[in-house]
Design a protein around this motif. Structure first.
Motif, short mmCIF file in Angstrom:
data_model
loop_
_atom_site.label_atom_id
_atom_site.label_comp_id
_atom_site.label_asym_id
_atom_site.label_seq_id
_atom_site.Cartn_x
_atom_site.Cartn_y
_atom_site.Cartn_z
N LEU A 131 9.15 4.01 -5.91
CA LEU A 131 9.40 3.26 -4.47
C LEU A 131 8.53 1.70 -5.09
O LEU A 131 9.14 0.89 -4.63
CB LEU A 131 8.46 3.84 -3.46
CG LEU A 131 8.62 2.84 -2.35
CD1 LEU A 131 10.05 2.34 -1.77
CD2 LEU A 131 7.76 3.55 -1.25
N VAL A 132 7.41 1.90 -5.56
CA VAL A 132 6.56 0.56 -5.96
C VAL A 132 7.54 0.06 -6.98
O VAL A 132 7.84 -1.35 -6.89
CB VAL A 132 5.39 1.10 -6.53
CG1 VAL A 132 4.73 -0.42 -7.13
CG2 VAL A 132 4.48 1.58 -5.68
N THR A 174 -0.43 0.92 -6.83
CA THR A 174 -0.96 -0.22 -5.95
C THR A 174 -2.69 0.21 -5.60
O THR A 174 -3.16 -0.91 -5.05
CB THR A 174 -0.07 -0.30 -4.67
OG1 THR A 174 -0.39 1.11 -4.01
CG2 THR A 174 1.09 -0.51 -5.13
N HIS A 191 0.97 -1.06 -0.06
CA HIS A 191 -0.05 -0.06 0.05
C HIS A 191 0.96 1.14 0.02
O HIS A 191 1.72 1.44 0.99
CB HIS A 191 -0.85 -0.03 1.07
CG HIS A 191 -1.69 -1.29 1.19
ND1 HIS A 191 -3.01 -1.03 0.42
CD2 HIS A 191 -1.71 -2.19 1.99
CE1 HIS A 191 -3.74 -2.14 0.79
NE2 HIS A 191 -2.98 -3.10 1.57
N VAL A 192 0.97 1.86 -1.17
CA VAL A 192 1.60 3.13 -1.23
C VAL A 192 0.62 4.26 -1.77
O VAL A 192 0.01 4.27 -2.60
CB VAL A 192 2.80 2.89 -2.24
CG1 VAL A 192 3.70 4.33 -2.41
CG2 VAL A 192 3.64 1.73 -1.91
N TYR A 250 0.29 2.13 5.36
CA TYR A 250 0.75 2.77 3.97
C TYR A 250 1.89 3.36 4.12
O TYR A 250 2.51 3.81 5.10
CB TYR A 250 -0.32 3.84 3.51
CG TYR A 250 -1.60 3.38 2.83
CD1 TYR A 250 -1.67 3.56 1.55
CD2 TYR A 250 -2.48 2.79 3.72
CE1 TYR A 250 -3.01 3.13 0.90
CE2 TYR A 250 -3.71 2.15 3.23
CZ TYR A 250 -3.87 2.27 1.84
OH TYR A 250 -5.31 2.06 1.21
N LEU A 251 2.79 3.49 3.03
CA LEU A 251 3.88 4.15 2.75
C LEU A 251 3.59 5.40 2.02
O LEU A 251 2.88 5.49 1.20
CB LEU A 251 4.76 3.29 2.09
CG LEU A 251 5.12 1.90 2.67
CD1 LEU A 251 6.09 1.12 1.84
CD2 LEU A 251 5.74 2.02 4.08
N ASP A 252 4.48 6.40 2.39
CA ASP A 252 4.09 7.71 1.73
C ASP A 252 5.52 8.72 1.86
O ASP A 252 5.83 8.99 2.92
CB ASP A 252 3.19 8.50 2.35
CG ASP A 252 2.49 9.88 1.49
OD1 ASP A 252 3.12 9.90 0.60
OD2 ASP A 252 1.85 10.61 1.98
N SER A 253 5.90 8.95 0.42
CA SER A 253 7.24 9.84 0.51
C SER A 253 6.88 11.34 0.55
O SER A 253 7.72 12.17 0.88
CB SER A 253 8.19 9.37 -0.82
OG SER A 253 7.44 9.78 -1.71
N SER A 292 -0.54 5.84 -5.48
CA SER A 292 0.43 4.99 -6.49
C SER A 292 -0.46 4.00 -7.16
O SER A 292 -1.43 3.87 -6.93
CB SER A 292 1.47 4.20 -5.89
OG SER A 292 1.18 3.07 -5.10
N ASN A 350 6.52 7.88 -5.14
CA ASN A 350 5.83 6.79 -4.72
C ASN A 350 5.65 5.81 -5.57
O ASN A 350 5.83 4.56 -5.46
CB ASN A 350 4.37 7.23 -4.07
CG ASN A 350 4.55 7.86 -2.56
OD1 ASN A 350 5.29 7.96 -2.02
ND2 ASN A 350 3.16 8.49 -2.32
#
Length: 377
Positions: free
Chosen positions: A335-336, A33, A27-28, A323-326, A31, A332
């Motif tokens: 990153l995926v 995803t 989960h980004v 989630y990930l979040d830059s 993105s 993002n």
């Protein structure tokens, strides 16, 4: 087609579907995803079941002299080595989470509780975790629930082959019907996951019998095969991206159709899937499927540590998911891509160090050399 021959396009599809499952679990924020298609990519597990039933029937479905010891050893050393190694990694990771908690970095759940409780180790070692309502079906390396189902489906398949001859197809059809009835009624001693796996696996076995009958009568030309492949693939994308209430059932039916069509290896999509990069993904598919969760877990832990150090919202929680979040959409999505490359890279290592060597050990136990490609995936 010899029983040892591989279905190259189908092997490659297995790899692509495994990557789709990676994106389902990742989960980004903002993105790819979060596209509707990947939010339903967990349904590709049904594709794995259908394909496994298809391939194992190709290899063993017509046997009248099945060597159960040989079959059991080959299947066990195909699935168990990587599963057991990763179970050990997850146990170690729980200790890492415990150490992180001592430093003030807490995951959503306490270490060694719930799905990571020590009581779930033995069920995982025995691969029974997804069969019973008394165990945590998604414990430790949660994608391994499907390996739990698949392992014992192989043994059920072998029992049917040993005990029947001309009526095998009727038995397989009966298993599909009963499993579907149990799934939708909620009855029976096993979990819904088990009934779903049984229905899809033995539907795959029936698909092979359909394919076998078709290839004796029909040889689709390149143009027709290409059209059918594109339509089948496009239909899967449409169904998984839709809000159709019967999405799971439609997807399973399409997986059966797609496996049967792509087994001919006759169209343009099949030709693309037989290129080296897709064949590599096919070989790595089992490792991709089993290794990605630990990679994602390490990445989440890293982002949580960075969040604590920087004060930036790098690992927000929305609903039940971390989630990930830059902070930047383009970053993002990058990153995926990097996560997928990392998963493929790690899977390349685990495939050669664990999967291949595990299968070699199984063949040594049998006392003879057996080509790796003779062990159906």
């Amino acid at each position: 087609m010899a029983s040892g021959q591989r279905f190259h396009a189908l092997d490659s599809l297995r790899g692509i579907c495994a990557l789709a499952v990676v994106l389902y679990h990742l989960h980004v924020v903002g993105s790819v995803t979060e596209l509707a298609f990947f939010r339903s990519a967990d349904l590709f597990v049904d594709f794995f079941f259908v394909l496994s039933g298809f391939v194992i029937t190709h290899a063993y479905g017509a046997r009248h002299d099945l060597d159960l010891r040989r079959f059991f050893i080959l299947r066990t050393f195909r699935l168990a080595p990587l599963h057991v190694c990763l179970l050990g990694v997850f146990i170690v990771f729980e200790f890492v989470k415990w150490g992180a908690a001592q430093q003030g970095v807490n995951f959503n759940k306490e270490p060694f509780t719930g799905m990571y409780a020590p009581s779930q180790i033995v069920p995982n070692l025995l691969l029974i975790q997804a069969w019973t309502p008394w165990t945590e079906n998604m414990s430790f390396n949660y994608p391994s629930w499907s390996i739990s189902i698949e392992y014992y489906m192989y043994l059920i398949f072998a029992a049917v082959v040993l005990c029947t001859s001309a009526r095998r197809v009727l038995v397989w059809a009966g298993i599909v019907i009963v499993s579907m009835a149990m799934l939708y009624s909620g009855a029976g001693p096993f979990t819904a996951l088990a009934y779903k796996g049984l229905a899809c696996f033995f539907a795959g076995a029936l698909c092979y019998k359909v394919f076998e009958a078709l290839r004796q009568r029909v040889q689709p030309g390149f143009a027709m095969a290409s059209l059918l492949e594109v339509v089948a693939g496009g239909s899967i994308v449409w169904v998984l991206s839709s809000d159709e209430p019967n999405k799971a059932m439609l997807a399973s039916a399409l997986f059966c159709l797609t496996v049967t069509l792509y087994a001919f290896d006759a169209g343009i999509v099949s030709n693309v899937l037989k290129t080296r990069v897709f064949e590599l993904l096919g070989r790595l598919s089992y490792s991709i499927y089993l290794t990605h969760v630990i990679i994602l877990s390490v990445l989440i832990l890293l982002f949580m540590v960075l969040e604590k150090k920087t004060g930036l919202p790098l690992a927000p929680v929305f609903g039940d998911f971390r989630y990930l979040d830059s902070g930047y959409p383009w970053l993002n999505n990058l990153l995926v891509g990097l996560v997928l490359l990392a998963v493929i890279g790690v899977s390349f290592i685990t495939y050669h160090l664990i999967e291949v060597n595990g299968q070699k050990l199984g063949r040594r136990l049998l006392g003879h050399r057996l080509p790796a490609q003779a062990v159906p995936g």
